[in-house]
Design a protein around this motif. Structure first.
Motif, PDB file in Angstrom:
ATOM      1  N   GLN A   1       0.843  -1.261   0.018  1.00 50.74           N
ATOM      2  CA  GLN A   1       0.034   0.041   0.063  1.00 50.74           C
ATOM      3  C   GLN A   1       0.869   1.057   0.034  1.00 50.74           C
ATOM      4  O   GLN A   1       0.763   2.152  -0.831  1.00 50.74           O
ATOM      5  N   VAL A   2       1.999   1.197   0.846  1.00 49.83           N
ATOM      6  CA  VAL A   2       2.786   2.235   0.716  1.00 49.83           C
ATOM      7  C   VAL A   2       3.554   2.489  -0.400  1.00 49.83           C
ATOM      8  O   VAL A   2       3.638   3.634  -0.992  1.00 49.83           O
ATOM      9  N   VAL A   3       3.973   1.355  -1.051  1.00 44.18           N
ATOM     10  CA  VAL A   3       4.773   1.381  -2.592  1.00 44.18           C
ATOM     11  C   VAL A   3       3.876   2.026  -3.529  1.00 44.18           C
ATOM     12  O   VAL A   3       4.197   2.845  -4.302  1.00 44.18           O
TER      13      VAL A   3
ATOM     14  N   THR B   1       2.154   6.483  -7.265  1.00 42.70           N
ATOM     15  CA  THR B   1       1.051   7.171  -7.741  1.00 42.70           C
ATOM     16  C   THR B   1       1.649   8.824  -7.418  1.00 42.70           C
ATOM     17  O   THR B   1       1.248   9.497  -8.366  1.00 42.70           O
ATOM     18  N   ARG B   2       2.110   8.958  -6.196  1.00 39.99           N
ATOM     19  CA  ARG B   2       2.442  10.558  -5.789  1.00 39.99           C
ATOM     20  C   ARG B   2       3.562  10.844  -6.981  1.00 39.99           C
ATOM     21  O   ARG B   2       3.450  12.038  -7.287  1.00 39.99           O
ATOM     22  N   ALA B   3       4.486  10.186  -7.075  1.00 40.36           N
ATOM     23  CA  ALA B   3       5.579  10.369  -7.979  1.00 40.36           C
ATOM     24  C   ALA B   3       4.946  10.707  -9.571  1.00 40.36           C
ATOM     25  O   ALA B   3       5.719  11.463 -10.160  1.00 40.36           O
ATOM     26  N   LEU B   4       4.179   9.895  -9.944  1.00 39.60           N
ATOM     27  CA  LEU B   4       3.667  10.165 -11.205  1.00 39.60           C
ATOM     28  C   LEU B   4       2.559  11.272 -11.369  1.00 39.60           C
ATOM     29  O   LEU B   4       2.614  11.824 -12.640  1.00 39.60           O
TER      30      LEU B   4
ATOM     31  N   LEU C   1       3.055  13.123   5.156  1.00 44.76           N
ATOM     32  CA  LEU C   1       1.963  13.762   4.381  1.00 44.76           C
ATOM     33  C   LEU C   1       0.714  13.081   4.839  1.00 44.76           C
ATOM     34  O   LEU C   1      -0.327  13.568   4.887  1.00 44.76           O
ATOM     35  N   ARG C   2       0.681  11.612   5.182  1.00 43.06           N
ATOM     36  CA  ARG C   2      -0.513  11.066   5.834  1.00 43.06           C
ATOM     37  C   ARG C   2      -0.902  11.759   7.123  1.00 43.06           C
ATOM     38  O   ARG C   2      -2.226  12.135   7.015  1.00 43.06           O
TER      39      ARG C   2
END
Length: 740
Positions: free
Chosen positions: A495-497, A502-505, A530-531
């Motif tokens: 889930q973290v990965v 997705t954040r990097a994209l 961030l969470r």
């Protein structure tokens, strides 16, 4: 007393005369109105006259569209559509080049009007244009040296008229000859061709492919990749866009058995476009698109962004076959790949059948397969029977082992030296990561009609998906160590990965290296920060008094959302009409009356800049007549459009209103937000529950805000009814610091 609703006040023009101001009675036949106008100017033969809009469209007024006439409209008395079609049909065959050129120019402009188009097509006008293209081109080419501008315009107007006439969907695309297709393809294949002719030719080829499977075969055999590449190397972005659109259309329509070829023995530049698989990933085409389109000095417009997105989706969809292929545990060739992974990791050769006992060899294999992180230590082939990701996961693992050998060996040996519960299982991780990446990139799904979401970094490498996997598997191993995870934490790590990827994209990295650098900054610690920051804005209170207060407030919030939805319906929305041609921009507008009793709707000439007034929307549907609201596959316009039936996103944006006599008013929302607003609003009008995801989101947001306000300690604090006044400007700005 207001004028009757059936009376419209307009101005009517006639060349050489002063415009007439007159009132049109919409109950009278159109022929009677035209006769009355002609008598006012003493013009003979009123049956050969017609009215048209005196604007940029010049569309004819007919009994079907006369209700679109608004008060204050300016109309023009002109030659009837039938007479005009006959005249242009004759003049376009004139022996005089000037007469022919002028006729074709007028034909190109007039063909946008469906009334004229129908009349011209009835005269077999499509056949005339195709014959002119097939047989007339050689004669014109002889004149090209002395009349080059005239030749380019002549052909351009001919093709423009053809495109506009076919755009109405009156004539089937299956009726065209091979000679016509060859001629259009020849215009695309020539290096020095008029820009307008090239644009129209590419548009015709795209429409042929998208609208006819038979024409797809014929078009694909006429064009090679090498003939399209020069158009991508040019500087005209419109030509580049049309070229990529043709490639996308051919690729989308290619049957499965034509999506494979031997790339080692075939020259890609001479390859016909029936052989589409792997072409898009080849260095020649990919690097040209990267350098001449993505990295050009010109900003990428929306249409080009959409075509690049489609190209990206279709490229990744080549992986679907491997993704949905189970491994056969009995297939020796597939088992050899697993042996190769073991050999590279532990630097061992496959032992001969005589080396040691069978039990000893089995024990050694089991030990190594456990170190490689497979779930089934005895027969790892079983791990790849899950689809997705199927054999695609094994392909990625082998690519990583061969092309990033040092990183592969380090990960395997590093984890095999840890305690059992702390090791990151490479095999299991690779399988789950491949499945996750396919979900993120939506491998196997058809491209959306309206999306522009392409990623430049995927055009920077011939094996972009495999390289993407290699970066992400190293990220997974790094995150596992940062989280000090055990085997029980496997799903948490994944889930973290996924969040890191997705954040990097979202920042759209220009290269894989930029993507890798972004991931370096998104460590597990950063994700936690961030969470935490996001959690502070949506704090969840679980105590019983708080829950009771939420339940008490909820009906008020739901009523507020309902009013907002109805207000949005009163403002109205512009909807786009979907047709077989992607570039056709036809619009219609719909809005709810202020008293919430009537839906007003009508066609528009172009997308409006603001609200469209009620009186300009001639069609009405009483809310009391609405029986139901249906969505998705249940909509009649989704059942009719077979070509769009598979488009998942289009289905998600479609809804229809069923009213008396089993008739439907069909919608395709411009985006998901408008879809939710309209389905919620229509359900609210019918007294039904609003169930969209936007309603749930709005409910959570407003409810949390209201809860926080009510729980503030505001005792003895007076809350003003109006915002505080804006302070006056200071007398001077000497206090401003000059950074220079």
């Amino acid at each position: 007393m207001p004028p009757p609703a059936d009376i419209v006040k307009v101005a009517i023009e006639w060349p050489g005369a002063f415009p007439k101001l007159m009132e049109i009675d919409q109950k009278k036949p159109l022929s009677a109105i035209i006769k009355e106008v002609c008598e006012g100017w003493n013009l003979p033969e009123p049956e050969t006259r017609a009215l048209q809009n005196a604007d940029s469209t010049n569309f004819y007024i007919t009994e079907k569209n006369r209700n679109n006439i608004k008060n204050g409209s300016i109309l023009r008395l002109t030659t009837s559509a039938a007479q005009m079609a006959q005249m242009l049909h004759e003049r376009s065959q004139s022996s005089s080049m000037d007469v022919k050129l002028e006729a074709l120019k007028d034909l190109a402009n007039s063909s946008r009007d469906i009334t004229f188009a129908q009349e011209f097509i009835n005269l077999d006008g499509i056949s005339l244009l195709t014959q002119m293209v097939e047989s007339g081109t050689e004669r014109y080419q002889k004149l090209q040296k002395i009349m080059k501008p005239c030749f380019g315009d002549l052909l351009s107007f001919t093709l423009t008229a053809f495109v506009e006439l076919m755009d109405h969907g009156i004539v089937s695309w299956d009726t065209f000859s091979v000679a016509f297709i060859k001629k259009i393809a020849s215009f695309v294949c020539k290096s020095a061709m008029d820009t307008a002719v090239l644009q129209r030719s590419l548009a015709i080829l795209e429409s042929m492919v998208l609208n006819s499977q038979d024409l797809y075969q014929k078009v694909a055999q006429e064009i090679t990749i090498g003939q399209l590449i020069p158009h991508l190397q040019g500087t005209d972005q419109d030509i580049q866009t049309y070229t990529i659109a043709v490639i996308n259309a051919l690729f989308l329509k290619a049957p499965e058995d034509k999506r494979q070829f031997d790339e080692d023995n075939v020259n890609i530049l001479d390859c016909p476009l029936t052989e589409m698989a792997h072409i898009l990933a080849q260095k020649q085409l990919r690097s040209i698109i990267l350098s001449n389109v993505i990295r050009s000095n010109k900003p990428i417009n929306d249409e080009m962004a959409h075509q690049l997105y489609v190209l990206q989706v279709l490229t990744f969809n080549l992986l679907e076959d491997r993704m949905m292929t189970k491994m056969d545990p009995q297939d020796q060739a597939q088992r050899d790949i697993i042996f190769e992974l073991r050999r590279i990791a532990f630097d061992v050769e496959c032992e001969s059948n005589n080396s040691g006992s069978i039990e000893k060899r089995k024990s050694m294999y089991t030990r190594d397969y456990k170190k490689l992180g497979f779930i089934n230590h005895v027969n790892p082939a079983v791990d790849f029977t899950q689809i997705p990701p199927g054999m695609l996961a094994l392909d990625n693992m082998l690519y990583f082992a061969r092309h990033h050998q040092d990183a592969y060996i380090r990960i395997v040996l590093e984890n095999s030296s840890r305690e059992d519960k702390h090791e990151c299982p490479f095999g299991r991780s690779s399988i789950e990561l491949t499945k996750m990446l396919c979900e993120i990139l939506k491998v196997g799904e058809l491209p959306s009609e309206n999306c522009h979401d392409f990623h430049p970094m995927f055009f920077t490498h011939d094996r972009s998906f495999e390289e993407f996997f290699c970066i992400c598997i190293q990220l997974l191993n790094k995150t596992w160590k940062e989280m000090r995870a055990t085997s029980e934490d496997f799903n948490k790590v994944m889930q973290v990965v996924k969040e890191q990827i997705t954040r990097a994209l979202t920042i759209k990295p220009n290269s894989l290296d930029q993507f890798k650098s972004r991931l370096q900054n998104l460590s597990y610690t950063e994700i936690l920060k961030l969470r935490q920051s996001e959690r502070m804005n949506q704090e969840d209170f679980q105590s019983r008094p708080i829950l009771e207060l939420r339940e008490k407030i909820q009906p008020e919030i739901m009523e507020l959302i309902k009013q907002q939805r109805l207000n949005r319906l009163c403002e109205g929305t512009c909807f786009r009409k979907i047709s077989s041609r992607r570039r056709q921009d036809k619009f219609w507008y719909c809005r709810l009356s202020p008293n919430h009793k009537v839906l007003h709707y009508g066609d528009l000439e172009e997308s409006p800049q603001g609200e469209v007034p009620h009186d300009s929307l001639q069609d009405k549907l009483p809310v009391a007549d609405i029986k139901a609201v249906v969505t998705g596959k249940d909509c009649p316009h989704m059942k009719e459009k077979g070509a769009l039936k598979q488009n998942k996103e289009l289905l998600e944006l479609a809804f229809s209103v069923l009213y008396e006599s089993d008739e439907y008013l069909n919608f395709i929302a411009p985006d998901k937000h408008e879809y939710c607003v309209w389905t919620d609003g229509l359900n609210a009008l019918l007294g039904k529950e609003m169930t969209s995801e936007f309603t749930r989101s709005d409910m959570d947001t407003l409810l949390n805000m209201e809860m926080k306000l009510r729980l503030l300690d505001l005792e003895n604090i007076q809350i003003p009814d109006v915002p505080p006044p804006i302070p006056k400007e200071p007398s001077n700005y000497d206090f401003v610091y000059d950074c220079n």
